[in-house]
Design a protein around this motif. Sequence first.
Motif, PDB file in Angstrom:
ATOM      1  N   VAL A   1      13.769   6.447 -21.735  1.00 28.83           N
ATOM      2  CA  VAL A   1      12.381   6.750 -22.125  1.00 28.83           C
ATOM      3  C   VAL A   1      11.551   7.383 -21.004  1.00 28.83           C
ATOM      4  N   CYS A   2      12.034   7.346 -19.763  1.00 32.31           N
ATOM      5  CA  CYS A   2      11.319   8.003 -18.662  1.00 32.31           C
ATOM      6  C   CYS A   2      12.266   8.209 -17.487  1.00 32.31           C
ATOM      7  N   GLU A   3      11.776   8.971 -16.502  1.00 30.23           N
ATOM      8  CA  GLU A   3      12.517   9.138 -15.253  1.00 30.23           C
ATOM      9  C   GLU A   3      12.408   7.821 -14.469  1.00 30.23           C
ATOM     10  N   VAL A   4      13.441   7.430 -13.741  1.00 27.79           N
ATOM     11  CA  VAL A   4      13.399   6.200 -12.944  1.00 27.79           C
ATOM     12  C   VAL A   4      13.669   6.567 -11.485  1.00 27.79           C
ATOM     13  N   VAL A   5      12.728   6.206 -10.607  1.00 23.61           N
ATOM     14  CA  VAL A   5      12.820   6.565  -9.188  1.00 23.61           C
ATOM     15  C   VAL A   5      12.733   5.309  -8.329  1.00 23.61           C
ATOM     16  N   TYR A   6      13.621   5.183  -7.343  1.00 27.64           N
ATOM     17  CA  TYR A   6      13.563   4.071  -6.389  1.00 27.64           C
ATOM     18  C   TYR A   6      13.179   4.635  -5.024  1.00 27.64           C
ATOM     19  N   LEU A   7      12.117   4.093  -4.450  1.00 24.04           N
ATOM     20  CA  LEU A   7      11.640   4.561  -3.147  1.00 24.04           C
ATOM     21  C   LEU A   7      12.081   3.594  -2.053  1.00 24.04           C
TER      22      LEU A   7
ATOM     23  N   VAL B 224       0.847  -1.208   0.000  1.00 23.73           N
ATOM     24  CA  VAL B 224       0.000   0.000   0.000  1.00 23.73           C
ATOM     25  C   VAL B 224       0.876   1.248   0.000  1.00 23.73           C
ATOM     26  N   ARG B 225       1.876   1.243   0.869  1.00 23.91           N
ATOM     27  CA  ARG B 225       2.685   2.458   1.027  1.00 23.91           C
ATOM     28  C   ARG B 225       3.476   2.790  -0.230  1.00 23.91           C
ATOM     29  N   VAL B 226       4.052   1.779  -0.888  1.00 26.76           N
ATOM     30  CA  VAL B 226       4.832   2.091  -2.092  1.00 26.76           C
ATOM     31  C   VAL B 226       3.899   2.592  -3.200  1.00 26.76           C
ATOM     32  N   LEU B 227       2.678   2.042  -3.268  1.00 27.72           N
ATOM     33  CA  LEU B 227       1.731   2.492  -4.294  1.00 27.72           C
ATOM     34  C   LEU B 227       1.239   3.911  -3.994  1.00 27.72           C
ATOM     35  N   GLU B 228       0.998   4.218  -2.726  1.00 24.78           N
ATOM     36  CA  GLU B 228       0.573   5.585  -2.363  1.00 24.78           C
ATOM     37  C   GLU B 228       1.672   6.596  -2.676  1.00 24.78           C
ATOM     38  N   ARG B 229       2.918   6.232  -2.346  1.00 22.86           N
ATOM     39  CA  ARG B 229       4.031   7.154  -2.617  1.00 22.86           C
ATOM     40  C   ARG B 229       4.291   7.289  -4.109  1.00 22.86           C
ATOM     41  N   ALA B 230       4.109   6.201  -4.862  1.00 22.06           N
ATOM     42  CA  ALA B 230       4.256   6.271  -6.323  1.00 22.06           C
ATOM     43  C   ALA B 230       3.187   7.194  -6.908  1.00 22.06           C
TER      44      ALA B 230
END
Length: 130
Positions: free
Chosen positions: A106-112, A18-24
């Motif tokens: 092709v896009c920005e890449v972010v690691y949480l 849930v938390r990773v999806l909310e932050r994404a």
Amino acid sequence: GRTVITFGTFDVFHVGHVRVLERAAALGDRLVVGVSADALNVSKKGRPPVYTQDERMEIVRALRVVDEVFVEESLEAKRDYVVGHGADVLVMGDDWAGKFDWVSDVCEVVYLPRTPSVSTTGIIEHIAGL
Ligand code: C2G
């Protein structure tokens, strides 16, 4: 609008998911989630998930922060999924740090950062030991 894409198995859905999806979702206006196919998990981990891909997709689709869900058939197809869904940013938990940098053309890449001390494996072991 800014489209965010993320990927995962989301098996035995838990608060870390849930938390990773909310932050994404907070990084854009629209969140698209690739849920890994049962066959992909068998080839990746040698066993199928506890929940089927249809069940895992149904759970992820039901979340308020998720706009669209699709089946992730291959780990190597990330660039095609990003382009196909018009994603501006790819988000993954930092257990994948550096692993998808090759998509950054092709896009920005972010690691949480991952949520500490919760995992599907831990839950399965907890239940197995009851
Ligand atoms: N996650 C997290 N905190 C946890 C557990 C998981 O932030 N305690 C994040 C992971 O970092 C990942 C997402 O939740 O971004 C989904 O995790 P998994 O279901 O374990 O996904 P995985 O099997 O790693 O599949 O193409 C990539 C794969 O499909 C990822």
